[in-house]
Design a protein around this motif. Structure first.
Motif, short mmCIF file in Angstrom:
data_model
loop_
_atom_site.label_atom_id
_atom_site.label_comp_id
_atom_site.label_asym_id
_atom_site.label_seq_id
_atom_site.Cartn_x
_atom_site.Cartn_y
_atom_site.Cartn_z
N TYR A 183 0.76 -1.24 -0.07
CA TYR A 183 0.08 0.04 -0.05
C TYR A 183 0.99 1.30 0.00
N SER A 184 2.01 1.21 0.65
CA SER A 184 2.82 2.14 0.84
C SER A 184 3.51 2.52 -0.51
N GLU A 185 3.81 1.53 -1.34
CA GLU A 185 4.57 1.62 -2.59
C GLU A 185 3.29 2.29 -3.49
N GLN A 186 2.14 1.78 -3.26
CA GLN A 186 1.41 2.22 -4.39
C GLN A 186 0.51 3.60 -4.18
N THR A 187 0.92 4.09 -2.84
CA THR A 187 0.23 5.47 -2.74
C THR A 187 1.56 6.37 -2.51
N SER A 188 2.68 6.18 -3.04
CA SER A 188 3.77 7.19 -2.91
C SER A 188 3.67 8.62 -3.77
N GLY A 189 2.91 8.32 -4.93
CA GLY A 189 2.69 9.32 -5.81
C GLY A 189 1.96 10.14 -5.30
N SER A 190 0.75 9.99 -4.41
CA SER A 190 -0.43 10.76 -3.94
C SER A 190 0.44 11.45 -2.72
N ARG A 191 1.27 10.72 -2.02
CA ARG A 191 2.08 11.36 -0.89
C ARG A 191 3.00 12.59 -1.38
N ALA A 192 3.81 12.38 -2.34
CA ALA A 192 4.60 13.33 -2.93
C ALA A 192 3.92 14.61 -3.65
N TRP A 208 0.15 31.12 8.31
CA TRP A 208 -0.85 30.22 8.13
C TRP A 208 -1.06 30.12 6.90
N TYR A 209 -1.39 28.57 6.34
CA TYR A 209 -1.75 28.32 5.05
C TYR A 209 -2.48 27.00 5.05
N ASN A 210 -3.36 27.05 3.94
CA ASN A 210 -4.18 25.49 3.44
C ASN A 210 -3.62 25.11 2.31
N TYR A 211 -3.38 23.83 2.08
CA TYR A 211 -3.16 23.20 0.91
C TYR A 211 -3.77 21.99 0.70
N GLU A 212 -3.94 21.41 -0.46
CA GLU A 212 -4.77 20.33 -0.93
C GLU A 212 -4.23 18.95 -0.70
N ILE A 213 -4.59 18.14 -0.25
CA ILE A 213 -4.24 16.77 0.06
C ILE A 213 -4.89 15.92 -0.82
N VAL A 214 -3.74 15.29 -1.74
CA VAL A 214 -4.06 14.43 -2.92
C VAL A 214 -4.38 13.11 -2.34
N THR A 244 1.06 15.70 -2.38
CA THR A 244 0.47 16.30 -1.29
C THR A 244 1.70 17.08 -0.54
N GLU A 245 2.73 16.44 -0.73
CA GLU A 245 3.99 17.30 -0.01
C GLU A 245 4.26 18.51 -1.13
N ALA A 246 4.15 18.39 -2.15
CA ALA A 246 4.40 19.50 -3.14
C ALA A 246 3.49 20.46 -3.11
N ASN A 247 2.10 20.34 -2.90
CA ASN A 247 1.07 20.98 -2.85
C ASN A 247 1.36 22.02 -1.17
N ARG A 248 1.91 21.21 -0.24
CA ARG A 248 2.21 21.97 1.12
C ARG A 248 3.24 22.85 0.99
N LYS A 249 4.36 22.62 -0.10
CA LYS A 249 5.52 23.53 -0.17
C LYS A 249 5.04 24.75 -0.74
N GLU A 284 13.93 20.88 3.23
CA GLU A 284 13.32 19.91 3.87
C GLU A 284 13.37 20.22 5.37
N ARG A 285 12.08 19.87 6.21
CA ARG A 285 12.07 20.15 7.56
C ARG A 285 13.06 19.24 8.36
N TRP A 286 13.75 19.56 9.16
CA TRP A 286 14.96 19.26 10.01
C TRP A 286 16.32 18.92 9.41
N MET A 287 16.08 19.43 7.91
CA MET A 287 17.59 19.12 7.06
C MET A 287 18.31 20.54 6.99
N GLY A 288 17.58 21.61 7.04
CA GLY A 288 18.32 23.05 6.82
C GLY A 288 19.49 23.40 7.18
N GLU A 289 19.47 23.26 8.33
CA GLU A 289 20.85 23.68 9.26
C GLU A 289 21.77 22.80 8.82
N ALA A 290 21.49 21.32 8.80
CA ALA A 290 22.76 20.40 8.42
C ALA A 290 23.23 20.75 7.02
#
Length: 599
Positions: free
Chosen positions: A152-161, A185-191, A163-168, A509-515
């Protein structure tokens, strides 16, 4: 036929009385009928529990299924984990065609619960050779549930990606329109995914056999690899069915040590702490032999098949391993059967035995033979080079083709202690290809070792392969940072370039900026080309951060670009900041030139 009332809490009052034959002979959907039949006290033959079907022989008291009582034999052991799951079987006689029809009816009922788009991913899994250990069907159910979740995780990786693109995108737009201070504050579409959540339904039970219906399954051949405790027997693509063989009890993978608690309560387990010398064989061979001996069939005083599990791998050392063995009712009788070493201490109340093992000189051969220790492909030669095969070629072959844990572990160890300059040109090419292949979708526990080997052997494209791993979305941020710093430390221009590109890619990416910024700063001028293009980023905050960083690491190229971009910048404050960064570049370059003149 006797009729049985159904509890009013289960069904509407209009269905207070339903014959068992209606519930068990296809008049209702399979899953609904099974639940109502269990509530009504009916068994699979259409009779009340405890009633002998007409014409059916009465099971003898010495039957291997005599442990199942009338009160529990129709429980459903395959769904979830219970405190006392029970192995069950329908004792009523049933023909092969009748059983096959039950499986088919169950499959149809399961597929009818799916959407038209989802039916293509449904699969029937038949697990054979199920033993009589408490909780074994529940354990296998849980393993298949994990397999379905992985698919299921493999099949839905595209929708998660997506959703993350919409959030950014929404976040960047919100920052751009903000006053520059306070929360944004902002709203974004969940795919939404095109398929529903993963699910597993337990189907009919045969003689030492259990049927499960899984969704989704994108690759029938990978069900075995996604689940522990099973071996693949056959795959039928036309009917989308997989037949697996249960290898429990046996030797569980060390990655699943706590699953023993799901199969047996503490009073049926014994902990064996084994110390051993290191004169013979490798550490993996010694520990594998001890696990095998501790769980050998003749070690069970009760005559049961035993599980021997390395308890908490991190407690195992180079000369000691802690095992949990089950089921063991009589711990003293088990202790008396120990012949693989000398018992030095015994606590019956705590159920702990301490042993000093007698490691045989041929431990390598003994550890790698027998059941439970072969690769899923059954290729014994994965564990060692074939006659006439060079060790380096063998190690590359294992990484390229084998999923045998112990073989892969030994192959990685061999390549780690082999210097590339000691290998032939052919060996270097074969090893490089195998490492690149293994790194495409590495196990998390192997990723660190494989990346180190790539850096050591440096096949063409190694730096880009590691960069892709860093940029991938399946890594935890601490794993990304570790891999990024490792790549940046390599004394190779290709590695420096790839590290800079990876750092720029994950900086948002969250948590990666400083590093990421720290790595770019450490890379210095080697990161300039990767950073400089972000001067035109749509986000003004990113443009400001890039200008600051170029002021610290840039060359004359950066000074020219900062000046040109400052003239195009519409934000006056940001344009001034870019000119300041350009001044920092010029001052740093002049200081470096003056220091060179002084020398």
């Amino acid at each position: 036929m006797t009729e049985s009332p159904i509890p009013e809490a289960v069904v509407p009052r209009s269905l207070v009385v339903v014959p068992c034959s209606v519930l068990t002979r296809g008049a209702l959907p399979a899953m609904v009928a099974a639940a109502l039949a269990a509530s009504a006290g009916c068994d699979g033959a259409g009779t009340l529990v405890g009633e002998t079907p007409q014409g059916a022989p009465v099971a003898s008291s010495n039957s291997s299924y005599s442990q199942s009582t009338p009160a529990t034999r129709n429980a459903n052991p395959g769904v979830g984990f219970s405190s006392n799951p029970t192995r069950v079987r329908d004792d009523a006689p049933r023909s092969a065609s009748s059983y096959a029809k039950e499986i088919e009816n169950g499959r149809r009922a399961f597929e009818n619960s799916l959407d038209a788009n989802e039916k293509r991913l449904a699969a029937t899994v038949i697990v054979t050779d199920i033993g009589y250990a408490e909780g074994e069907p529940a354990f296998l159910y849980e393993q298949l549930r994990k397999a379905a979740s992985q698919f299921y995780s493999e099949q839905t990786s595209g929708s998660r990606a997506a959703t993350e693109a919409n959030r950014k995108r929404a976040e960047q737009e919100a920052v751009k329109g903000s006053a520059g201070f306070g929360p944004v504050w902002y709203n974004y579409e969940i795919v939404e995914a095109e398929i529903g959540r993963s699910r597993v339904v337990a189907g009919p039970t045969g003689d030492k056999e259990r049927v499960y219906y899984l969704f989704p399954v994108s690759d029938l051949g990978r069900v075995e690899a996604a689940a522990h405790g099973v071996e693949q027997v056959s795959v039928d693509s036309s009917s989308r069915s997989v037949t697996l063989r249960s290898v429990l009890p046996g030797v569980l993978p060390d990655g699943e040590p706590d699953k023993l608690a799901d199969l047996y309560p503490p009073e049926k387990q014994v902990r064996v702490v084994v110390k051993y010398d290191t004169s013979f064989g490798s550490d993996s061979d010694r520990q594998a032999w001890i696990k095998k001996e501790a769980g050998a069939p003749d070690m069970s005083p009760e005559g049961d098949r035993l599980l021997s599990v390395a308890k908490h791998r991190w407690l195992s050392t180079s000369d000691q391993i802690t095992l949990s063995v089950a089921p063991v009712e009589d711990v003293e009788a088990y202790k008396e059967r120990i012949e693989f070493g000398d018992v030095t201490d015994f606590d019956a109340n705590a159920r702990v035995i301490q042993v000093v093992a007698k490691i045989p000189a041929d431990v390598k051969e003994l550890a790698r033979g027998g059941s439970g220790m072969r690769s899923s492909s059954g290729v014994a030669s994965d564990r060692e080079p074939a006659p006439g095969e060079a060790e380096t070629i063998w190690a590359a072959r294992v990484l390229r083709n084998s999923d045998d844990y112990w073989a892969r572990k030994e192959a990685i160890k061999h390549l780690a202690r082999t210097l590339p300059e000691e290998a032939t040109e052919q060996e270097r090419a074969v090893v490089g290809e195998a490492l690149l292949f293994s790194m495409r979708a590495p196990e998390r526990m192997e990723r660190d070792d494989l990346s180190s080997l790539l850096i050591t052997w440096r096949p063409d494209g190694y730096a880009d392969m590691i960069r892709k791993q860093i940029e991938g979305s399946d890594l935890w941020h601490n794993d990304k940072e570790k891999l990024l710093r490792k790549l940046a430390d390599v004394d190779d221009p290709a590695a420096k370039k790839a590290a800079a590109e990876a750092a720029v890619a994950v900086a948002d990416e969250r948590w990666m900026g400083e590093a990421a910024v720290d790595v770019l700063r450490d890379l210095g001028a080697a990161a300039e080309d990767a950073v400089i293009d972000r001067l035109t980023d749509p986000d003004p905050k990113v443009r400001a951060d890039v200008a600051t960083l170029l002021g610290e690491i840039g060359t004359e190229k950066s000074a020219d670009r900062l000046l040109a971009q400052s003239k195009l910048e519409t934000d006056r404050a940001l344009a001034k900041h870019m000119r300041t960064a350009r001044g920092n570049v010029n001052r740093r370059l002049m200081a470096g030139s003056a220091a060179g003149d002084d020398r």
